[in-house]
Design a protein around this motif. Structure first.
Motif, mmCIF file in Angstrom:
data_model
loop_
_atom_site.group_PDB
_atom_site.id
_atom_site.type_symbol
_atom_site.label_atom_id
_atom_site.label_comp_id
_atom_site.label_asym_id
_atom_site.label_seq_id
_atom_site.Cartn_x
_atom_site.Cartn_y
_atom_site.Cartn_z
ATOM 1 N N PHE A 117 3.463 -6.790 -5.220
ATOM 2 C CA PHE A 117 4.045 -5.479 -5.413
ATOM 3 C C PHE A 117 3.796 -5.167 -6.912
ATOM 4 O O PHE A 117 3.962 -5.860 -7.804
ATOM 5 C CB PHE A 117 5.438 -5.598 -4.890
ATOM 6 N N ASP A 118 3.345 -4.027 -7.019
ATOM 7 C CA ASP A 118 3.278 -3.240 -8.566
ATOM 8 C C ASP A 118 4.455 -2.864 -8.936
ATOM 9 O O ASP A 118 4.933 -1.698 -8.649
ATOM 10 C CB ASP A 118 2.260 -2.370 -8.428
ATOM 11 N N LEU A 119 5.180 -3.490 -9.822
ATOM 12 C CA LEU A 119 6.489 -3.072 -10.333
ATOM 13 C C LEU A 119 6.911 -3.713 -11.686
ATOM 14 O O LEU A 119 6.365 -4.909 -12.005
ATOM 15 C CB LEU A 119 7.664 -3.080 -9.300
ATOM 16 N N ILE A 151 13.996 -2.511 -12.113
ATOM 17 C CA ILE A 151 14.781 -3.330 -11.317
ATOM 18 C C ILE A 151 16.024 -3.012 -11.720
ATOM 19 O O ILE A 151 16.531 -3.465 -12.734
ATOM 20 C CB ILE A 151 14.365 -4.550 -10.918
ATOM 21 N N PHE A 152 16.983 -2.578 -10.956
ATOM 22 C CA PHE A 152 18.379 -2.622 -11.444
ATOM 23 C C PHE A 152 19.249 -3.273 -10.168
ATOM 24 O O PHE A 152 19.125 -3.255 -8.867
ATOM 25 C CB PHE A 152 18.996 -0.958 -11.104
ATOM 26 N N THR A 153 20.183 -4.227 -10.582
ATOM 27 C CA THR A 153 20.409 -5.174 -9.844
ATOM 28 C C THR A 153 22.208 -5.100 -9.710
ATOM 29 O O THR A 153 22.534 -4.702 -10.628
ATOM 30 C CB THR A 153 20.036 -6.679 -9.777
ATOM 31 N N GLU A 195 0.911 -1.332 0.019
ATOM 32 C CA GLU A 195 0.050 -0.083 0.024
ATOM 33 C C GLU A 195 0.870 1.176 0.268
ATOM 34 O O GLU A 195 0.375 2.084 -0.635
ATOM 35 C CB GLU A 195 -0.970 -0.105 1.319
ATOM 36 N N ALA A 196 1.900 1.036 0.691
ATOM 37 C CA ALA A 196 2.640 2.481 0.711
ATOM 38 C C ALA A 196 3.656 2.667 -0.583
ATOM 39 O O ALA A 196 3.730 3.757 -0.884
ATOM 40 C CB ALA A 196 3.832 2.192 1.874
ATOM 41 N N LEU A 197 4.170 1.606 -1.119
ATOM 42 C CA LEU A 197 4.546 1.845 -2.667
ATOM 43 C C LEU A 197 3.370 2.284 -3.355
ATOM 44 O O LEU A 197 3.778 3.116 -4.487
ATOM 45 C CB LEU A 197 5.080 0.392 -3.218
ATOM 46 N N ASN A 198 2.187 1.892 -3.321
ATOM 47 C CA ASN A 198 1.168 2.450 -4.431
ATOM 48 C C ASN A 198 0.892 3.951 -3.790
ATOM 49 O O ASN A 198 0.774 4.510 -4.924
ATOM 50 C CB ASN A 198 -0.180 1.793 -3.971
ATOM 51 N N ARG A 199 0.911 4.368 -2.939
ATOM 52 C CA ARG A 199 0.995 5.863 -2.426
ATOM 53 C C ARG A 199 2.110 6.596 -2.939
ATOM 54 O O ARG A 199 2.090 7.703 -3.611
ATOM 55 C CB ARG A 199 0.902 5.938 -0.721
ATOM 56 N N LEU A 200 3.333 5.971 -3.044
ATOM 57 C CA LEU A 200 4.389 6.652 -3.356
ATOM 58 C C LEU A 200 4.341 7.050 -5.032
ATOM 59 O O LEU A 200 4.971 7.834 -5.563
ATOM 60 C CB LEU A 200 5.660 6.061 -3.113
ATOM 61 N N ARG A 201 3.784 5.751 -5.707
ATOM 62 C CA ARG A 201 3.751 5.865 -7.221
ATOM 63 C C ARG A 201 2.759 6.961 -7.504
ATOM 64 O O ARG A 201 2.726 7.456 -8.786
ATOM 65 C CB ARG A 201 3.220 4.590 -7.862
ATOM 66 N N ARG A 252 8.757 -13.283 -7.942
ATOM 67 C CA ARG A 252 8.520 -13.349 -6.546
ATOM 68 C C ARG A 252 7.923 -12.097 -5.901
ATOM 69 O O ARG A 252 6.766 -12.109 -5.196
ATOM 70 C CB ARG A 252 9.926 -13.660 -5.895
ATOM 71 N N LEU A 253 8.426 -11.041 -6.389
ATOM 72 C CA LEU A 253 7.572 -9.734 -5.864
ATOM 73 C C LEU A 253 6.026 -9.612 -6.496
ATOM 74 O O LEU A 253 5.347 -9.089 -5.497
ATOM 75 C CB LEU A 253 8.705 -8.594 -6.155
ATOM 76 N N GLN A 254 5.929 -9.856 -7.525
ATOM 77 C CA GLN A 254 4.581 -9.890 -8.086
ATOM 78 C C GLN A 254 3.788 -10.813 -7.284
ATOM 79 O O GLN A 254 2.395 -10.646 -7.105
ATOM 80 C CB GLN A 254 4.628 -10.237 -9.705
ATOM 81 N N ARG A 255 4.251 -11.995 -6.896
ATOM 82 C CA ARG A 255 3.244 -13.025 -6.125
ATOM 83 C C ARG A 255 2.697 -12.357 -4.916
ATOM 84 O O ARG A 255 2.093 -12.713 -4.285
ATOM 85 C CB ARG A 255 4.218 -14.356 -5.963
ATOM 86 N N LEU A 256 3.669 -11.432 -4.367
ATOM 87 C CA LEU A 256 3.759 -10.621 -3.115
ATOM 88 C C LEU A 256 2.736 -9.446 -3.082
ATOM 89 O O LEU A 256 2.606 -8.688 -2.222
ATOM 90 C CB LEU A 256 4.891 -10.394 -2.596
#
Length: 353
Positions: free
Chosen positions: A159-161, A166-168, A124-130, A153-157
């Motif tokens: 997370f909208d990205l 992503i920079f690794t 929810e916090a990430l969505n607000r930041l976006r 993995r993140l999409q299963r959790l």
């Protein structure tokens, strides 16, 4: 009357700061350095340029302290005794002087999630930041898995990205290998090999180490040791001491890299956080400078310390690998230390945008 006095003091502060910056830039231009000029590449030790630049900035920062204290006292007096019109003008003045924030870099493991568990409220916090007028990018030292696997993995959790956000450190390592045309001995987990597809690994002439628990055995490390003794460069994807798993803290690649450095009497080239180059690469396609960005992470040294050394602000969160007192292990300390990613987002939305 109160606002007039405050305005005069603000003008004096701005003029003093401008003079300090002007003299700094004049001095640096005389010796052929720009204030924002890079002072090293992948893995470089802070050289004389970096040390002098840091000294200049430190002196100028100390000179500002008395001015800041006087300014703060005037603001308090104005709020206590000023008229409504003066207080309103003060708020406008303060908003105009805020740091212009254009980008937020966000660590992943330990900040947004721990393995397959999300930090409470992080989605929810990430969505607000976006929804705010700021660019978002995810930066991670994770080397256990490819960028594609990490994204899944993140999409299963929930997370909208997107993958391009992503920079690794694996991306940074691949870039260096291509630049130097090295043929690496890759000490990374099998799940991360996908990000090195197309890289020639026949007759390796460089050692690349990430987090590879399944490969950190005597035989493999001894092979790397012999290659380095024969002149192969040692490239560390990162040197994190440890990271957080569900069952507790676990050793990162740092101890193994350090062991090879000790045994071979050489120094590794590090490409991930906290290297300055890593952060500038991550910002390169966002159209902003380090001074217009902030980093959120759970690692005081690699996330926050590295970002601040690159010219960004840094927010340390008390999740993931955070240990009590971590904020006191870096200098300067974090811009802010807060309980979790949602708290960091709340602070940014209220104070920096």
């Amino acid at each position: 009357m109160a606002f007039t006095l405050y305005s005069l003091i603000q003008t004096a502060i701005l003029c003093t700061n401008a003079i300090a910056v002007l003299h700094e830039e004049r001095f640096l231009s005389k010796v052929g350095w720009g204030v924002d000029q890079g002072v090293g590449g992948f893995g470089d030790d802070p050289g004389i340029k970096a040390q002098i630049l840091n000294l200049i900035r430190s002196v100028r920062t100390v000179m500002r302290v008395p001015l800041i204290l006087v300014n703060s006292a005037c603001i308090v007096l104005l709020l206590l005794f000023g008229s409504r019109r003066e207080v309103l003008l003060l708020k406008v003045f303060s908003m105009a002087g805020r740091r212009a924030l254009k980008a937020v870099l966000i660590d992943l493991s330990g900040t947004l999630h721990i393995e397959d568990t999300a930090v409470p409220g992080a989605q929810e916090a990430l969505n607000r930041l976006r929804q705010a007028s700021v660019a978002v990018k995810f930066v991670t030292n994770t080397t256990k898995e490819s960028k594609r696997t990490l994204l899944e993995r993140l999409q299963r959790l929930n997370f909208d990205l997107k993958e391009k956000e992503i920079f690794t450190s694996l991306s940074a390592a691949r870039s260096l290998l291509e630049q130097k045309q090295h043929r690496p001995l890759l000490l990374v987990e099998d799940g991360a090999l996908e990000d090195f597809t197309g890289i020639d690994t026949t007759e390796p002439n460089a050692v690349v180490i990430g987090l590879a628990p399944d490969h950190f055995n005597y035989q493999t490390l001894n092979k790397a040791f012999r290659m380095i003794l024969d002149g192969a460069p040692l490239i560390a994807i990162h040197k994190a001491r440890y990271y957080k798993r569900k069952d507790g803290l676990a050793l990162g690649p740092g101890p193994f890299v350090t062991g090879l450095e000790y045994a071979t009497d050489c120094k590794a080239v590090v490409v991930g956080k906290p290297e300055r180059t890593f952060f500038t690469q991550a910002l390169s396609d966002l159209g902003c400078s380090p001074g217009e960005a902030i980093m959120i992470g759970d690692d005081a040294r690699d996330d926050v310390g590295g970002a601040q050394n690159a010219g960004m602000l840094g927010i340390l969160v008390k999740t993931g690998k955070y240990r009590e007192g971590d904020e006191n292990k870096i200098n300067p300390p974090p811009h802010l230390t807060c309980d979790s990613f949602p708290d960091a987002v709340e602070y940014i939305l209220k104070n920096l945008l």
